[in-house]
Design a protein around this motif. Structure first.
Motif, PDB file in Angstrom:
ATOM      1  N   ASP A   8      14.488  84.983  49.251  1.00  0.00           N
ATOM      2  CA  ASP A   8      15.475  84.167  48.558  1.00  0.00           C
ATOM      3  C   ASP A   8      15.956  83.081  49.510  1.00  0.00           C
ATOM      4  O   ASP A   8      16.187  83.359  50.686  1.00  0.00           O
ATOM      5  CB  ASP A   8      16.659  85.037  48.098  1.00  0.00           C
ATOM      6  CG  ASP A   8      17.467  84.399  46.994  1.00  0.00           C
ATOM      7  OD1 ASP A   8      17.830  83.206  47.130  1.00  0.00           O
ATOM      8  OD2 ASP A   8      17.761  85.090  46.001  1.00  0.00           O
ATOM      9  N   ASP A   9      16.109  81.876  49.013  1.00  0.00           N
ATOM     10  CA  ASP A   9      16.564  80.768  49.858  1.00  0.00           C
ATOM     11  C   ASP A   9      18.085  80.736  50.022  1.00  0.00           C
ATOM     12  O   ASP A   9      18.585  79.984  50.844  1.00  0.00           O
ATOM     13  CB  ASP A   9      16.060  79.430  49.314  1.00  0.00           C
ATOM     14  CG  ASP A   9      16.569  79.147  47.919  1.00  0.00           C
ATOM     15  OD1 ASP A   9      16.408  80.014  47.041  1.00  0.00           O
ATOM     16  OD2 ASP A   9      17.120  78.059  47.680  1.00  0.00           O
ATOM     17  N   SER A  10      18.811  81.550  49.293  1.00  0.00           N
ATOM     18  CA  SER A  10      20.266  81.575  49.368  1.00  0.00           C
ATOM     19  C   SER A  10      20.735  82.633  50.373  1.00  0.00           C
ATOM     20  O   SER A  10      20.511  83.838  50.148  1.00  0.00           O
ATOM     21  CB  SER A  10      20.855  81.893  47.995  1.00  0.00           C
ATOM     22  OG  SER A  10      22.206  82.270  48.114  1.00  0.00           O
ATOM     23  N   VAL A  31      13.323  87.221  54.009  1.00  0.00           N
ATOM     24  CA  VAL A  31      12.648  85.953  54.256  1.00  0.00           C
ATOM     25  C   VAL A  31      13.358  84.893  53.430  1.00  0.00           C
ATOM     26  O   VAL A  31      13.549  85.071  52.225  1.00  0.00           O
ATOM     27  CB  VAL A  31      11.155  86.029  53.850  1.00  0.00           C
ATOM     28  CG1 VAL A  31      10.483  84.689  53.993  1.00  0.00           C
ATOM     29  CG2 VAL A  31      10.429  87.093  54.645  1.00  0.00           C
ATOM     30  N   SER A  32      13.761  83.809  54.072  1.00  0.00           N
ATOM     31  CA  SER A  32      14.470  82.757  53.343  1.00  0.00           C
ATOM     32  C   SER A  32      13.573  81.596  52.947  1.00  0.00           C
ATOM     33  O   SER A  32      13.991  80.731  52.193  1.00  0.00           O
ATOM     34  CB  SER A  32      15.648  82.242  54.175  1.00  0.00           C
ATOM     35  OG  SER A  32      15.185  81.710  55.387  1.00  0.00           O
ATOM     36  N   LEU A  50      11.405  91.829  46.345  1.00  0.00           N
ATOM     37  CA  LEU A  50      12.352  91.238  45.404  1.00  0.00           C
ATOM     38  C   LEU A  50      12.282  89.736  45.636  1.00  0.00           C
ATOM     39  O   LEU A  50      12.658  89.244  46.707  1.00  0.00           O
ATOM     40  CB  LEU A  50      13.757  91.777  45.646  1.00  0.00           C
ATOM     41  CG  LEU A  50      13.897  93.293  45.545  1.00  0.00           C
ATOM     42  CD1 LEU A  50      15.323  93.711  45.853  1.00  0.00           C
ATOM     43  CD2 LEU A  50      13.477  93.789  44.187  1.00  0.00           C
ATOM     44  N   LEU A  51      11.783  89.011  44.658  1.00  0.00           N
ATOM     45  CA  LEU A  51      11.391  87.624  44.827  1.00  0.00           C
ATOM     46  C   LEU A  51      12.173  86.697  43.914  1.00  0.00           C
ATOM     47  O   LEU A  51      12.108  86.824  42.688  1.00  0.00           O
ATOM     48  CB  LEU A  51       9.886  87.525  44.528  1.00  0.00           C
ATOM     49  CG  LEU A  51       9.172  86.209  44.599  1.00  0.00           C
ATOM     50  CD1 LEU A  51       9.277  85.591  45.986  1.00  0.00           C
ATOM     51  CD2 LEU A  51       7.696  86.406  44.234  1.00  0.00           C
ATOM     52  N   MET A  55      13.127  78.277  44.238  1.00  0.00           N
ATOM     53  CA  MET A  55      13.217  78.044  45.681  1.00  0.00           C
ATOM     54  C   MET A  55      12.532  76.722  46.009  1.00  0.00           C
ATOM     55  O   MET A  55      11.609  76.312  45.305  1.00  0.00           O
ATOM     56  CB  MET A  55      12.518  79.176  46.448  1.00  0.00           C
ATOM     57  CG  MET A  55      13.148  80.530  46.285  1.00  0.00           C
ATOM     58  SD  MET A  55      12.329  81.806  47.269  1.00  0.00           S
ATOM     59  CE  MET A  55      10.811  82.048  46.331  1.00  0.00           C
ATOM     60  N   PRO A  56      12.973  76.074  47.095  1.00  0.00           N
ATOM     61  CA  PRO A  56      12.280  74.859  47.529  1.00  0.00           C
ATOM     62  C   PRO A  56      10.934  75.226  48.163  1.00  0.00           C
ATOM     63  O   PRO A  56      10.680  76.399  48.440  1.00  0.00           O
ATOM     64  CB  PRO A  56      13.237  74.266  48.563  1.00  0.00           C
ATOM     65  CG  PRO A  56      13.999  75.434  49.079  1.00  0.00           C
ATOM     66  CD  PRO A  56      14.112  76.401  47.927  1.00  0.00           C
ATOM     67  N   GLU A  57      10.125  74.263  48.392  1.00  0.00           N
ATOM     68  CA  GLU A  57       8.810  74.437  49.030  1.00  0.00           C
ATOM     69  C   GLU A  57       7.804  75.097  48.091  1.00  0.00           C
ATOM     70  O   GLU A  57       6.752  74.567  47.821  1.00  0.00           O
ATOM     71  CB  GLU A  57       8.895  75.245  50.330  1.00  0.00           C
ATOM     72  CG  GLU A  57       9.856  74.722  51.359  1.00  0.00           C
ATOM     73  CD  GLU A  57       9.418  73.412  51.967  1.00  0.00           C
ATOM     74  OE1 GLU A  57       8.206  73.186  52.108  1.00  0.00           O
ATOM     75  OE2 GLU A  57      10.307  72.606  52.299  1.00  0.00           O
TER      76      GLU A  57
END
Length: 119
Positions: A8-10, A31-32, A50-51, A55-57
């Motif tokens: 998760d990017d958060s 993993v961010s 858990l995905l 998300m960016p990228e």
């Protein structure tokens, strides 16, 4: 106990999920950046991922497709965790190969139930 990968990017969502999972006795790898998922799976060999989807990228759908090509992830179960919670979003996520779908916001009890269901 199982090893759970969170993507998760958060930072806030990562911390919340980490705390909820640790309360169940499982270990956590976070993993961010979705571009780091393959190396994390190869290195840590998690039992469940858990995905996040948005998300960016690289989004969660693209990340799941990349994982499906990875031999180290052949037995990995993936659960989408997203604020995208319409029936269509959930059905699409499951059609992409996720074993379940957790809609944000969620509670620690919902996380524990999810883990029990898939581990």
């Amino acid at each position: 106990m199982a090893k759970i990968l969170i993507v998760d990017d958060s930072p806030a969502d990562l911390r919340f999920l980490e705390d909820a999972i640790r309360q169940t006795g499982h270990s956590v790898v976070s993993v961010s950046n979705a571009l780091d998922v393959e190396s994390a799976v190869e290195r840590d060999q998690p039992d469940l991922a858990l995905l996040d989807i948005v998300m960016p990228e690289r989004n969660g759908y693209e990340t799941l497709r990349a994982l499906k090509k990875l031999p180290a992830a052949s037995a990995l179960k993936v659960v989408f965790v997203s604020s995208k919670g319409s029936d269509t979003d959930v059905k699409w996520g499951l059609r992409q190969g996720a074993v379940d779908y957790l809609i944000k916001p969620y509670t620690p009890d919902q996380v524990a139930t999810l883990l029990t269901r898939h581990l």
